[in-house]
Motif scaffolding. Structure first.
Motif, mmCIF file in Angstrom:
data_model
loop_
_atom_site.group_PDB
_atom_site.id
_atom_site.type_symbol
_atom_site.label_atom_id
_atom_site.label_comp_id
_atom_site.label_asym_id
_atom_site.label_seq_id
_atom_site.Cartn_x
_atom_site.Cartn_y
_atom_site.Cartn_z
ATOM 1 N N GLU A 60 19.742 27.954 26.820
ATOM 2 C CA GLU A 60 18.399 28.419 26.594
ATOM 3 C C GLU A 60 17.922 28.292 25.182
ATOM 4 O O GLU A 60 18.289 28.621 24.456
ATOM 5 C CB GLU A 60 18.159 29.796 27.337
ATOM 6 C CG GLU A 60 18.553 29.260 28.916
ATOM 7 C CD GLU A 60 17.885 31.013 29.089
ATOM 8 O OE1 GLU A 60 17.528 31.701 28.475
ATOM 9 O OE2 GLU A 60 18.511 31.785 29.963
ATOM 10 N N ALA A 61 16.858 27.689 25.181
ATOM 11 C CA ALA A 61 15.904 27.105 23.812
ATOM 12 C C ALA A 61 15.520 28.939 23.171
ATOM 13 O O ALA A 61 15.347 29.954 24.163
ATOM 14 C CB ALA A 61 14.023 26.631 24.242
ATOM 15 N N SER A 62 15.711 29.114 22.225
ATOM 16 C CA SER A 62 15.533 30.403 21.148
ATOM 17 C C SER A 62 14.114 30.484 20.542
ATOM 18 O O SER A 62 13.709 31.772 20.525
ATOM 19 C CB SER A 62 16.565 30.284 19.944
ATOM 20 O OG SER A 62 16.146 31.113 19.275
ATOM 21 N N VAL A 63 13.321 29.251 21.052
ATOM 22 C CA VAL A 63 12.425 29.528 20.028
ATOM 23 C C VAL A 63 10.996 28.414 20.888
ATOM 24 O O VAL A 63 11.914 27.292 20.934
ATOM 25 C CB VAL A 63 11.929 29.852 18.592
ATOM 26 C CG1 VAL A 63 10.232 29.220 18.544
ATOM 27 C CG2 VAL A 63 13.020 30.823 18.321
ATOM 28 N N TRP A 64 10.257 28.351 20.877
ATOM 29 C CA TRP A 64 8.759 27.343 21.342
ATOM 30 C C TRP A 64 8.366 27.041 20.163
ATOM 31 O O TRP A 64 7.997 27.502 19.807
ATOM 32 C CB TRP A 64 8.216 27.700 22.249
ATOM 33 C CG TRP A 64 9.360 27.812 23.558
ATOM 34 C CD1 TRP A 64 9.381 29.155 24.337
ATOM 35 C CD2 TRP A 64 9.481 26.459 24.874
ATOM 36 N NE1 TRP A 64 10.521 28.601 25.541
ATOM 37 C CE2 TRP A 64 10.599 27.412 25.645
ATOM 38 C CE3 TRP A 64 9.407 25.476 24.328
ATOM 39 C CZ2 TRP A 64 10.957 26.320 26.870
ATOM 40 C CZ3 TRP A 64 9.715 24.524 25.454
ATOM 41 C CH2 TRP A 64 10.706 25.094 26.813
ATOM 42 N N ARG A 65 8.620 25.382 19.601
ATOM 43 C CA ARG A 65 7.552 25.593 18.717
ATOM 44 C C ARG A 65 5.929 24.822 19.290
ATOM 45 O O ARG A 65 5.700 23.749 20.428
ATOM 46 C CB ARG A 65 8.121 24.192 18.304
ATOM 47 C CG ARG A 65 7.406 23.220 16.741
ATOM 48 C CD ARG A 65 7.945 22.262 16.584
ATOM 49 N NE ARG A 65 7.432 20.898 17.471
ATOM 50 C CZ ARG A 65 6.876 20.044 17.404
ATOM 51 N NH1 ARG A 65 6.036 19.970 16.516
ATOM 52 N NH2 ARG A 65 6.815 19.113 18.589
ATOM 53 N N LEU A 66 4.559 25.516 18.623
ATOM 54 C CA LEU A 66 3.609 25.061 19.146
ATOM 55 C C LEU A 66 2.555 24.061 17.942
ATOM 56 O O LEU A 66 3.665 24.045 16.446
ATOM 57 C CB LEU A 66 2.888 26.459 18.464
ATOM 58 C CG LEU A 66 2.657 27.553 19.733
ATOM 59 C CD1 LEU A 66 2.303 28.774 19.212
ATOM 60 C CD2 LEU A 66 3.639 27.112 20.989
ATOM 61 N N ASP A 67 2.693 23.100 19.076
ATOM 62 C CA ASP A 67 1.642 22.147 17.337
ATOM 63 C C ASP A 67 0.671 21.307 17.837
ATOM 64 O O ASP A 67 0.019 22.140 19.047
ATOM 65 C CB ASP A 67 2.830 21.278 17.104
ATOM 66 C CG ASP A 67 3.034 19.881 18.536
ATOM 67 O OD1 ASP A 67 2.451 19.620 19.502
ATOM 68 O OD2 ASP A 67 3.892 19.433 18.342
ATOM 69 N N ALA A 68 0.079 20.847 17.483
ATOM 70 C CA ALA A 68 -1.957 20.390 17.876
ATOM 71 C C ALA A 68 -1.840 19.967 18.668
ATOM 72 O O ALA A 68 -2.914 20.246 19.347
ATOM 73 C CB ALA A 68 -2.454 20.175 16.617
ATOM 74 N N SER A 69 -0.523 18.705 19.402
ATOM 75 C CA SER A 69 -1.261 18.286 20.109
ATOM 76 C C SER A 69 -0.741 18.628 21.828
ATOM 77 O O SER A 69 -1.819 18.419 22.647
ATOM 78 C CB SER A 69 0.103 17.021 20.997
ATOM 79 O OG SER A 69 1.399 17.816 20.890
ATOM 80 N N GLN A 70 -0.838 20.074 21.359
ATOM 81 C CA GLN A 70 -0.722 21.304 22.719
ATOM 82 C C GLN A 70 -1.878 21.462 23.241
ATOM 83 O O GLN A 70 -2.385 21.946 24.101
ATOM 84 C CB GLN A 70 0.454 22.497 22.760
ATOM 85 C CG GLN A 70 2.035 21.692 22.189
ATOM 86 C CD GLN A 70 2.639 23.078 21.972
ATOM 87 O OE1 GLN A 70 2.781 23.832 22.000
ATOM 88 N NE2 GLN A 70 3.494 22.447 20.769
ATOM 89 N N VAL A 103 5.459 34.574 17.151
ATOM 90 C CA VAL A 103 4.641 34.720 18.397
ATOM 91 C C VAL A 103 6.091 35.168 18.939
ATOM 92 O O VAL A 103 6.431 34.936 19.374
ATOM 93 C CB VAL A 103 3.723 34.268 19.365
ATOM 94 C CG1 VAL A 103 2.868 35.305 20.370
ATOM 95 C CG2 VAL A 103 2.619 33.481 18.088
ATOM 96 N N HIS A 104 5.960 37.420 19.337
ATOM 97 C CA HIS A 104 6.885 37.414 20.283
ATOM 98 C C HIS A 104 6.681 38.019 21.335
ATOM 99 O O HIS A 104 6.271 39.295 20.876
ATOM 100 C CB HIS A 104 8.141 37.907 19.123
ATOM 101 C CG HIS A 104 9.924 38.603 19.171
ATOM 102 N ND1 HIS A 104 10.347 37.829 20.211
ATOM 103 C CD2 HIS A 104 9.637 39.703 19.858
ATOM 104 C CE1 HIS A 104 11.181 38.257 20.585
ATOM 105 N NE2 HIS A 104 10.786 39.534 20.338
ATOM 106 N N VAL A 121 6.716 29.647 17.391
ATOM 107 C CA VAL A 121 6.717 29.954 15.799
ATOM 108 C C VAL A 121 5.268 28.767 16.115
ATOM 109 O O VAL A 121 6.031 27.897 16.245
ATOM 110 C CB VAL A 121 7.525 28.717 15.201
ATOM 111 C CG1 VAL A 121 8.500 27.711 15.505
ATOM 112 C CG2 VAL A 121 7.061 28.607 13.507
ATOM 113 N N ASN A 122 4.528 28.799 15.354
ATOM 114 C CA ASN A 122 3.382 27.769 15.375
ATOM 115 C C ASN A 122 3.167 26.650 13.580
ATOM 116 O O ASN A 122 4.011 27.602 12.641
ATOM 117 C CB ASN A 122 2.290 28.620 14.369
ATOM 118 C CG ASN A 122 0.916 27.836 14.163
ATOM 119 O OD1 ASN A 122 0.674 27.164 15.193
ATOM 120 N ND2 ASN A 122 0.108 28.483 13.352
#
Length: 501
Positions: A218-228, A410-411, A418-419
């Motif tokens: 399972e993913a530990s963290v989701w990555r946030l980027d501008a495309s979203q 963000v947790h 993570v942004n």
């Protein structure tokens, strides 16, 4: 073979523990993975430096070094002038095979101590892998320091040597890479903390086992980027009214700090809140009210009008400019257990550190110094493992935690992100106040109809953090030095209208 960086991030130990099984499920051997890893690094080398140049490959003794030998072989076959310097002889079967094939190609392996005698245009860093847990010392540390001072472009294999791929902390010293090619899965530590100054441009190669790896992890963290952000905000209906988008109440703006409350209120408006009220210390109304769209009242915590405003609010943002005086203390004591969703920032976090309240419907937004006060530790301890600090904050105080800084985290209980947006221009006064306003604005519509919402709260906060960083990138225009928090306002408005074009 190289691809865009996925949104799913993992811990390095997940890769180490399951990549063999994932390869087996994909019908591949570990040697084939090493060969593919080396080819991915060569692909990056050839893409960035297509004209054959002088390449120096620095190899460790493990599988990371084995990847380096594969790169050396491929680069030599492609016409690059290649020399290899190694710490010591390979210690794993696959890295021994990789070195043997390099030698069969006519290459030689020189001592690491000889590396500075080699004239190179590009260096491949294959010294240390993701398993590093202690500080780099001795000869390797000396090599890393000298390499960084040389200014030679560096391609790091999987992770820059010396960087902890889980926490993002530099272990003594680390290679400052121009490009980092990470394998199998993107590691979470490479997107927060100190990592941004060491990884350079990110490249990713799943080596053909990503599907199998994800089936095992399972993913530990989701990555946030501008495309979203392109699909984060739905188009508003034609018959919209301000009640649909929530009422944000900002509490702050004590004597001398009215600007903080004003920034929070303005950011909430620009991010789409239907209505924003501000309670400030009596005497500060004219300063906060320089923004005419803000409804500003100078009130003490015991005033009857204060209770009326609290009852009307969908979300409370408390802390910007609240102060550490008696006015701020009285307001904290009044709202700390008030039954309304809340964003807690700045001085409210300092009051929280003294009162130790806990609740599940608030968002805490500490910078590392505030996090240290909340956890009763040092700021360096917080930065040493930002994931752990965010987890401890959530466990102790509840709610959603936004641990600000490079790669803001963000947790929540079931969501961690993570942004990856933002820039050094955010390192100026008022930026945190602006973020608080954005978070409150994005939460307000979710509670404006007395909705019993919990499941999407953390994701919404993640979008707010992403919006804040992306707006800062747009406002900076490649000139972050001297950027003001107020410079973000137009960009905030533009980015929350991506689906309204």
């Amino acid at each position: 073979m190289t691809q865009s960086i996925p949104q799913q991030l993992y811990r390095p130990e997940q890769v180490r523990e399951t990549e063999g099984r994932a390869a087996e499920l994909a019908g591949l051997s570990m040697w084939q993975l090493m060969d593919r890893a080396g080819r991915a690094v060569f692909e990056c080398l050839h893409a960035e430096y297509p004209v054959p140049q002088r390449v120096l490959v620095l190899c460790g003794s493990g599988n990371n070094g084995g990847d380096g030998y594969v790169v050396a072989k491929l680069a030599s076959l492609a016409g690059y002038s290649v020399r290899v310097c190694a710490v010591k002889a390979p210690t794993t079967a696959d890295s021994q095979r990789a070195q043997q094939e390099w030698h069969q190609q006519g290459g030689q392996t020189e001592s690491l101590s000889d590396w500075q005698d080699v004239e190179a245009d590009v260096v491949i860093d294959a010294l240390l892998g993701t398993g590093l847990t202690s500080d780099v010392r001795g000869e390797i540390a000396e090599v890393i320091d000298a390499l960084n001072e040389s200014g030679i472009p560096v391609l790091a294999v999987d992770v820059p040597s010396g960087l902890n791929a889980d926490s993002g902390r530099v272990l003594g010293c680390a290679v400052t890479a121009t490009h980092t090619i990470t394998m199998v899965a993107a590691k979470r530590g490479m997107f927060t903390g100190q990592a941004g100054d060491y990884c350079g441009k990110h490249w990713f190669a799943d080596l053909g086992i990503l599907r199998e790896f994800r089936a095992l992890n399972e993913a530990s963290v989701w990555r946030l980027d501008a495309s979203q952000l392109q699909h984060a905000f739905s188009k508003r209906p034609w018959n919209s009214h301000k009640g649909m988008f929530g009422h944000v109440l900002v509490i702050g703006g004590s004597d001398g700090m009215a600007g903080a409350a004003r920034l929070t209120g303005l950011a909430a408006l620009r991010a789409g809140a239907g209505k924003v009220s501000v309670i400030c210390q009596p005497g500060q109304q004219s300063l906060v009210g320089l923004q005419p769209e803000l409804m500003v009242r100078g009130l003490d915590a015991g005033d009857q009008a204060a209770d009326e405003l609290l009852a009307e609010a969908d979300v409370i943002a408390v802390g910007p400019g609240l102060g550490q005086g008696s006015w701020g203390q009285a307001w904290w004591q009044k709202v700390a257990d008030y039954d309304a969703p809340m964003v807690v920032d700045a001085d409210a976090l300092n009051w929280l550190a003294k009162s130790a309240n806990r609740r599940e419907d608030w968002v805490l937004t500490p910078h590392p110094g505030e996090a240290a006060r909340l956890l009763q530790c040092s700021g360096s301890e917080v930065e040493a493992d930002r994931w752990l600090a965010a987890t401890r904050l959530e466990e102790q105080f509840g709610g959603i935690v936004v641990l600000k800084g490079a790669g803001s985290i963000v947790h929540g209980q079931e969501y961690t992100a993570v942004n990856t947006t933002g820039n050094p221009g955010l390192a100026s006064a008022g930026m945190g106040d602006t973020l608080t306003g954005i978070i409150a604005a994005l939460l307000a519509p979710l509670f404006s109809h007395s909705m019993q919402l919990r499941q999407n709260l953390a994701e919404t906060v993640g979008y707010a953090v992403l919006l804040h960083g992306s707006a800062a990138d747009e406002a900076a225009q490649a000139a972050p030095r001297g950027m003001l928090a107020s410079d973000l306002m137009d960009a905030i408005r533009k980015q929350v209208n991506t689906d309204d074009d």
